[in-house]
Design an enzyme around this catalytic site. Structure first.
Site, mmCIF file in Angstrom:
data_model
loop_
_atom_site.group_PDB
_atom_site.id
_atom_site.type_symbol
_atom_site.label_atom_id
_atom_site.label_comp_id
_atom_site.label_asym_id
_atom_site.label_seq_id
_atom_site.Cartn_x
_atom_site.Cartn_y
_atom_site.Cartn_z
ATOM 1 C CD GLU A 145 13.228 54.586 99.152
ATOM 2 O OE1 GLU A 145 14.370 54.110 98.968
ATOM 3 O OE2 GLU A 145 12.608 55.233 98.278
ATOM 4 C CD GLU A 160 18.326 50.040 101.611
ATOM 5 O OE1 GLU A 160 17.557 50.227 100.640
ATOM 6 O OE2 GLU A 160 17.919 49.816 102.778
#
Length: 635
Positions: free
Chosen positions: A241, A556
């Protein structure tokens, strides 16, 4: 509200923002196209395909092989997913496995076997370029992958400053520091030849990332151009991320909802800040914050604690720098370096966030270069007419504005509306059999409902507000979305299964098994878990920005839940179909009063984290999941 997406917002004179186009503008549903994973179903309704993230440990980290026992088990699980109409799976392509031995020496054997098995099962693939390590964070389990050995050797013997460092000198080895992106590590006079990190004297970490991605594209070109590999996700930080490792459990005993620690105390980060301050004419602001100690109230006095765990697990109002408590601020005589909402604080946080954005731009630009022959070409720039939208304030942002069911679109030029919708819904006119590029952004939802928004700011998203009347300003997310728009990159955002005003205990109670005992929730006034959490607000915040700039958003979940409530929440968040009112503000933060309405379409896809035994073997779990996938095809 209609389910077929045929509703919009009338554009007012002189006001910008995305808008929905008529559904007839995008009718290509050819299933052979690699872009069909975001098309409509047979009934003409918008379909959000469900992708399932595969386990982390499919490839042996020592040998790089796809083991037979793993292959047999996975083959059965893939067939099961296929029977539930799952469209694709996501796999981690570990840098520390493929290029572990030496720079430029790639071992793709295990991944060839894995990808061939997935294709044989009839599923498509989303491949994550995982440039981070694994094994120390929640959800990693017992699986461990380090960065390539030659990277670790170089850091240990030559330059430990290639890793992030907090205010206590603790270094995080999960991901190479963004401040070392363009560092030319490897001059002959700088270290011994036997521990040379890169191919030659001028190679940088960015070069290593680019070469790795180019090798992947060359190795799996056939699978990409045949439409089997739909998307390549570029890892940009810990857990893949885009963020700083501010709440890493590899360097501390971090527990939710701790705010984390700043990661800008290594030598290169300090030099970067000092240079930025000097060029900005404020050299006295060239040092990172010095007073991050936790405040422990003893009567009218405050006592400093200095342990790493105290810092990383602090709440905003327990710290000198991040406190939101107005009474505390009034009692204390802060100088420029002692609060986030001072002139220095705003300057520092803007730099800290901007450096993260620039890192994303550098790596994604290299990805575009390395994968050029297998990626869809960059489409029209969504910053139409060369006009740069003003910075946005979300102080009075109101969601799900009422929309007339009979409104099939918006007033204005139909061609412009069609172009906007094509950018958002997939651009089906683009060349077939080319992969799309994507990145992941963490949903740091705790303390998002406070002025300082400490956890987000410390992770790299500058979202705090300098004034109490404007509690949700800041441009951290907008900068990232602009980069995605410029480079035609999809954006994946997490925490789709969460609700506002939901306790962490409630979110965690259905992990893997909804039959686990539900922990009693705290009800006492002094015992309630105060985490300032606002995941739904945050998700809609990012969704509206993606719509505004024409970026395709993918969802997600953050926690691996199997309960019906989580599935219903995910479906609600993914379907879009609402409008957002945005009040704009000038660069100095003053509100202009100008209102724009932005239409938020359905997400491009959703990735379920992650495949596990209880999802497949428990009949009740699997039936719930199967119904969820079906519902996502008819939103």
């Amino acid at each position: 509200m209609l389910e077929d997406g045929r509703h919009g917002v009338k554009r007012e004179e002189g006001r910008g923002g995305g808008s929905p186009a008529d559904d007839n503008t995008n009718t290509n549903t050819n299933n052979t196209s690699s872009s069909s994973w975001s098309s409509k179903n047979a009934k003409g309704k918008k379909s959000v395909p469900v992708c399932v993230m595969l386990p982390l440990d499919l490839i042996n980290p020592d040998s790089g092989r796809f083991l037979d026992e793993t292959k047999e088990k996975l083959s059965i699980q893939l067939e099961k997913l296929r029977s539930a109409n799952v469209s694709s799976v996501m796999i981690d392509v570990w840098w520390g496995i493929v290029e572990n031995e030496a720079p430029g020496k790639y071992n793709w054997g295990g991944y060839k076997s894995l990808i061939e098995l997935i294709i044989k099962s009839g599923l498509k693939i989303h491949a994550v370029m995982s440039f981070h390590s694994c094994g120390e964070n929640p959800g990693d389990g017992d699986f461990t992958v380090n960065l390539p050995q030659w990277v670790c050797d170089y850091a240990q013997r030559v330059d430990e400053n290639i890793f992030y460092c907090d205010s206590k000198g603790t270094r995080c080895k999960e991901y190479i520091s963004l401040f070392a992106d363009e560092t030319h590590i490897g001059t002959p006079l700088g270290f011994h030849h036997e521990i040379r990190m890169f191919h030659d004297a001028t190679m940088t970490p960015l070069d290593a990332y680019e070469n790795f991605m180019r090798s992947f594209a060359n190795t799996f070109r056939e699978y990409i151009l045949s439409g089997s590999i739909l998307e390549i996700i570029v890892g940009l930080g810990p857990c893949g991320e885009l963020r700083y490792p501010s709440y890493s459990t590899s360097t501390s005993n971090w527990k939710y909802p701790g705010i984390g620690t700043l990661q800008c105390y290594d030598e290169r980060a300090r030099m970067s800040l000092a240079l930025h301050a000097s060029k900005s004419g404020v050299p006295k602001w060239g040092d990172p914050p010095k007073n991050l100690e936790v405040l422990i109230k003893v009567g009218e006095n405050y006592k400093n604690e200095t342990s790493v765990d105290d810092l990383v697990n602090a709440k905003p109002n327990e710290t000198q720098f991040w406190t939101n408590d107005e009474s505390t601020l009034k009692k204390r005589d802060f100088d420029d370096h002692e609060q986030w909402d001072s002139a220095y604080g705003w300057f520092f946080l803007s730099w800290y966030s901007k450096e993260l954005s620039l890192h994303a731009e550098r790596v994604l630009t290299r990805a575009r270069k390395a994968l050029e022959h297998v990626l869809k070409p960059i489409g029209d720039n969504p910053l139409v007419d060369g006009k740069k939208p003003k910075r946005i304030s979300y102080e009075t942002l109101r969601y799900e504005v009422d929309v007339d069911d009979d409104d099939d679109g918006v007033d204005g030029d139909n061609d412009n509306n069609t172009n906007q919708q094509n950018r958002i819904d997939g651009g089906q006119k683009q060349e077939q059999y080319r992969a799309e590029l994507s990145m992941k952004l963490a949903g740091v939802h705790w303390w998002a409902n406070t002025r300082s928004r400490a956890a987000e700011c410390i992770s790299g998203m500058h979202c705090s507000s300098r004034t109490s009347r404007n509690p949700r300003a800041g441009v951290g997310y907008e900068d990232i979305v602009k980069i995605c728009a410029m480079l035609d990159v999809n954006l994946t955002f997490t925490c789709c299964e969460m609700k506002d005003n939901e306790s962490n205990e409630a979110r965690s109670r259905n992990l893997h098994s909804p039959t686990k005992p539900v922990p009693a929730l705290n009800t006492g006034e002094n015992d309630e878990l105060e985490d300032g959490s606002a995941p739904e607000y945050l998700l809609k915040h990012v969704s509206s920005l993606c719509s505004l700039y024409g970026v395709q958003l993918e969802g997600e979940n953050a926690l691996s839940r199997v309960d019906q409530e989580a599935y219903e929440t995910i479906t609600k968040h993914c379907k879009g179909g609402y409008a957002v009112e945005i009040i704009r503000e000038d660069e100095d933060g003053s509100l202009t009063g100008e209102v724009s309405k932005v239409y938020v379409p359905a997400m491009k896809s959703f990735t379920y984290l992650r495949l596990h035994d209880e999802l497949i073997t428990d009949e009740d779990n699997f039936e719930r999941f199967k119904r969820f996938v079906e519902n996502m095809s008819m939103i």
